[in-house]
Motif scaffolding. Sequence first.
Motif, mmCIF file in Angstrom:
data_model
loop_
_atom_site.group_PDB
_atom_site.id
_atom_site.type_symbol
_atom_site.label_atom_id
_atom_site.label_comp_id
_atom_site.label_asym_id
_atom_site.label_seq_id
_atom_site.Cartn_x
_atom_site.Cartn_y
_atom_site.Cartn_z
ATOM 1 N N PHE A 1 10.444 9.150 -3.957
ATOM 2 C CA PHE A 1 9.190 9.168 -4.699
ATOM 3 C C PHE A 1 9.441 8.918 -6.189
ATOM 4 C CE2 PHE A 1 8.208 11.498 -0.863
ATOM 5 C CZ PHE A 1 6.903 11.126 -0.577
ATOM 6 N N ILE A 2 10.493 9.515 -6.714
ATOM 7 C CA ILE A 2 10.766 9.359 -8.150
ATOM 8 C C ILE A 2 11.187 7.928 -8.466
ATOM 9 C CG2 ILE A 2 12.111 10.197 -10.107
ATOM 10 C CD1 ILE A 2 12.508 12.817 -8.519
ATOM 11 N N TRP A 3 12.092 7.375 -7.635
ATOM 12 C CA TRP A 3 12.540 6.006 -7.876
ATOM 13 C C TRP A 3 11.390 5.016 -7.725
ATOM 14 C CZ3 TRP A 3 16.313 4.669 -10.671
ATOM 15 C CH2 TRP A 3 17.516 5.382 -10.679
ATOM 16 N N ARG A 4 10.465 5.295 -6.820
ATOM 17 C CA ARG A 4 9.285 4.430 -6.691
ATOM 18 C C ARG A 4 8.493 4.436 -7.991
ATOM 19 N NH1 ARG A 4 3.788 5.225 -5.056
ATOM 20 N NH2 ARG A 4 2.896 3.325 -4.129
ATOM 21 N N SER A 5 8.312 5.606 -8.581
ATOM 22 C CA SER A 5 7.598 5.700 -9.856
ATOM 23 C C SER A 5 8.324 4.941 -10.956
ATOM 24 C CB SER A 5 7.433 7.171 -10.260
ATOM 25 O OG SER A 5 6.658 7.881 -9.321
ATOM 26 N N ILE B 1 7.320 -5.693 -3.148
ATOM 27 C CA ILE B 1 8.757 -5.919 -3.322
ATOM 28 C C ILE B 1 9.473 -4.576 -3.488
ATOM 29 C CG2 ILE B 1 10.513 -6.899 -4.842
ATOM 30 C CD1 ILE B 1 8.590 -9.181 -5.436
ATOM 31 N N ILE B 2 8.870 -3.675 -4.258
ATOM 32 C CA ILE B 2 9.461 -2.358 -4.472
ATOM 33 C C ILE B 2 9.591 -1.611 -3.148
ATOM 34 C CG2 ILE B 2 9.044 -0.079 -5.495
ATOM 35 C CD1 ILE B 2 7.749 -1.568 -7.870
ATOM 36 N N HIS B 3 8.528 -1.635 -2.339
ATOM 37 C CA HIS B 3 8.562 -0.946 -1.052
ATOM 38 C C HIS B 3 9.592 -1.551 -0.109
ATOM 39 C CE1 HIS B 3 4.170 0.576 -1.744
ATOM 40 N NE2 HIS B 3 5.067 1.228 -2.465
ATOM 41 N N LEU B 4 9.714 -2.868 -0.122
ATOM 42 C CA LEU B 4 10.708 -3.517 0.737
ATOM 43 C C LEU B 4 12.128 -3.154 0.295
ATOM 44 C CD1 LEU B 4 9.142 -7.064 1.290
ATOM 45 C CD2 LEU B 4 9.416 -5.242 2.983
ATOM 46 N N CYS B 5 12.346 -3.072 -1.011
ATOM 47 C CA CYS B 5 13.666 -2.676 -1.522
ATOM 48 C C CYS B 5 13.999 -1.251 -1.090
ATOM 49 C CB CYS B 5 13.698 -2.789 -3.038
ATOM 50 S SG CYS B 5 13.698 -4.482 -3.668
ATOM 51 N N LEU C 1 12.755 0.291 1.499
ATOM 52 C CA LEU C 1 12.956 0.257 2.958
ATOM 53 C C LEU C 1 14.374 -0.177 3.297
ATOM 54 C CD1 LEU C 1 11.962 0.369 5.886
ATOM 55 C CD2 LEU C 1 11.141 -1.993 5.596
ATOM 56 N N ILE C 2 14.832 -1.257 2.670
ATOM 57 C CA ILE C 2 16.193 -1.746 2.921
ATOM 58 C C ILE C 2 17.216 -0.684 2.546
ATOM 59 C CG2 ILE C 2 17.914 -3.458 2.214
ATOM 60 C CD1 ILE C 2 15.568 -5.438 1.857
ATOM 61 N N PHE C 3 16.976 -0.020 1.418
ATOM 62 C CA PHE C 3 17.885 1.034 0.966
ATOM 63 C C PHE C 3 17.972 2.169 1.989
ATOM 64 C CE2 PHE C 3 18.248 5.123 -1.393
ATOM 65 C CZ PHE C 3 19.563 4.994 -1.805
ATOM 66 N N THR C 4 16.830 2.622 2.488
ATOM 67 C CA THR C 4 16.831 3.744 3.436
ATOM 68 C C THR C 4 17.378 3.355 4.802
ATOM 69 O OG1 THR C 4 14.523 3.274 4.069
ATOM 70 C CG2 THR C 4 14.888 4.881 2.311
ATOM 71 N N LEU C 5 17.376 2.052 5.097
ATOM 72 C CA LEU C 5 17.905 1.610 6.386
ATOM 73 C C LEU C 5 19.420 1.418 6.370
ATOM 74 C CD1 LEU C 5 15.184 -0.951 7.561
ATOM 75 C CD2 LEU C 5 15.604 1.358 8.430
ATOM 76 N N LEU C 6 20.019 1.487 5.183
ATOM 77 C CA LEU C 6 21.477 1.451 5.125
ATOM 78 C C LEU C 6 22.008 2.709 5.816
ATOM 79 C CD1 LEU C 6 22.008 0.342 1.407
ATOM 80 C CD2 LEU C 6 22.270 -1.071 3.457
ATOM 81 N N PRO C 7 22.875 2.582 6.803
ATOM 82 C CA PRO C 7 23.311 3.756 7.578
ATOM 83 C C PRO C 7 23.854 4.898 6.741
ATOM 84 C CG PRO C 7 24.030 1.725 8.637
ATOM 85 C CD PRO C 7 23.458 1.326 7.307
ATOM 86 N N ILE C 8 24.511 4.579 5.633
ATOM 87 C CA ILE C 8 25.143 5.633 4.835
ATOM 88 C C ILE C 8 24.119 6.500 4.105
ATOM 89 C CG2 ILE C 8 25.392 4.330 2.680
ATOM 90 C CD1 ILE C 8 28.199 5.525 2.438
ATOM 91 N N VAL C 9 22.911 5.980 3.885
ATOM 92 C CA VAL C 9 21.917 6.711 3.083
ATOM 93 C C VAL C 9 21.364 7.930 3.820
ATOM 94 C CG1 VAL C 9 19.712 6.540 1.873
ATOM 95 C CG2 VAL C 9 21.369 4.674 1.711
ATOM 96 N N PRO C 10 20.774 7.773 5.028
ATOM 97 C CA PRO C 10 20.330 8.980 5.749
ATOM 98 C C PRO C 10 21.498 9.865 6.162
ATOM 99 C CG PRO C 10 20.111 7.041 7.144
ATOM 100 C CD PRO C 10 20.410 6.551 5.765
ATOM 101 N N PHE C 11 22.668 9.254 6.351
ATOM 102 C CA PHE C 11 23.862 10.020 6.709
ATOM 103 C C PHE C 11 24.255 10.960 5.576
ATOM 104 C CE2 PHE C 11 28.531 10.225 7.732
ATOM 105 C CZ PHE C 11 28.380 10.840 8.964
ATOM 106 N N SER D 1 0.820 -1.211 0.000
ATOM 107 C CA SER D 1 0.000 0.000 0.000
ATOM 108 C C SER D 1 0.857 1.265 0.000
ATOM 109 C CB SER D 1 -0.920 0.011 1.216
ATOM 110 O OG SER D 1 -0.158 0.171 2.407
ATOM 111 N N PRO D 2 0.322 2.374 -0.513
ATOM 112 C CA PRO D 2 1.040 3.657 -0.448
ATOM 113 C C PRO D 2 1.323 4.086 0.987
ATOM 114 C CG PRO D 2 -0.769 3.767 -2.021
ATOM 115 C CD PRO D 2 -0.923 2.476 -1.275
ATOM 116 N N GLN D 3 0.437 3.700 1.914
ATOM 117 C CA GLN D 3 0.632 4.082 3.315
ATOM 118 C C GLN D 3 1.945 3.528 3.872
ATOM 119 O OE1 GLN D 3 -2.223 2.899 2.055
ATOM 120 N NE2 GLN D 3 -3.496 4.749 2.213
ATOM 121 N N PHE D 4 2.272 2.299 3.481
ATOM 122 C CA PHE D 4 3.528 1.700 3.942
ATOM 123 C C PHE D 4 4.712 2.480 3.377
ATOM 124 C CE2 PHE D 4 7.012 -1.440 3.603
ATOM 125 C CZ PHE D 4 7.118 -1.789 4.941
ATOM 126 N N PHE D 5 4.602 2.891 2.117
ATOM 127 C CA PHE D 5 5.676 3.691 1.519
ATOM 128 C C PHE D 5 5.835 5.015 2.261
ATOM 129 C CE2 PHE D 5 6.767 7.116 -1.503
ATOM 130 C CZ PHE D 5 8.084 6.758 -1.749
#
Length: 232
Positions: free
Chosen positions: A123-127, A138-142, A144-154, A16-20
């Motif tokens: 948002f763009i990569w999701r599109s 699967i897209i949302h889980l990917c 999520l994993i990407f954003t949880l990589l420490p270097i990404v929010p850093f 769902s979009p809510q999870f994203f």
Amino acid sequence: MNNTSLAQHIYKFVASPQFFYMIVVLFVAQALWLALSGIYPMAFDEDFHLGIIKIYAESSTPFLGTHPAGADVFGAITRDPSYLYHYWMSFPYRIVSQITENTTTQIITLRLMNIAFFTSALFIWRSVLLKTKASPAIIHLCILIFTLLPIVPFLAAHINYDNVFVPAVALVFLYSARIATSIRNSRSISSQDLSLLLIICLATSLIKYAFLPIFIAVVVFFGILIFIERKN
């Protein structure tokens, strides 16, 4: 509720979009904490990028005619092709520096803008990924994993040209996918989409010249695609 029904509910929620949106909120919260708590300069050359932004804040154009005094640490910036991010960011810096002379406030303001830039990329990569017809779950889980990589929010919490480069590359893929679909389905190209793609590619090349090989790959891809479609 049996196991099958539970799994279906979980799958539906993850797709769902809510999870994203929850992923985006979690990512922004991580990046905000780092931006507000990180001591300047953080890694990834934050002082380098802010230093160049300050130099462009003294210039009315993105073209520096002479090497500024005391700017040797930044290299040959008069010949650096990756100048667009620094020139663009010099304008909000000029405004903030007029409002306050507090360096911490200036840095945090620019960091918050960088978080916004990087967040737009999600948002763009999701599109882009949804155009692959892959499962939204699967897209949302990917993502999520990407954003949880420490270097990404850093990275997002930094003053760094990569925070504009990432969404810019995503836009290139989005418009490339849109044009490719148009070529396959109707053997036509929207002049508006093509113009926007060209503008984005040129601008991205000036944000970070490392984009040039991708630019060449895009041109080659469309050359091959058009050749195949005409042959058929």
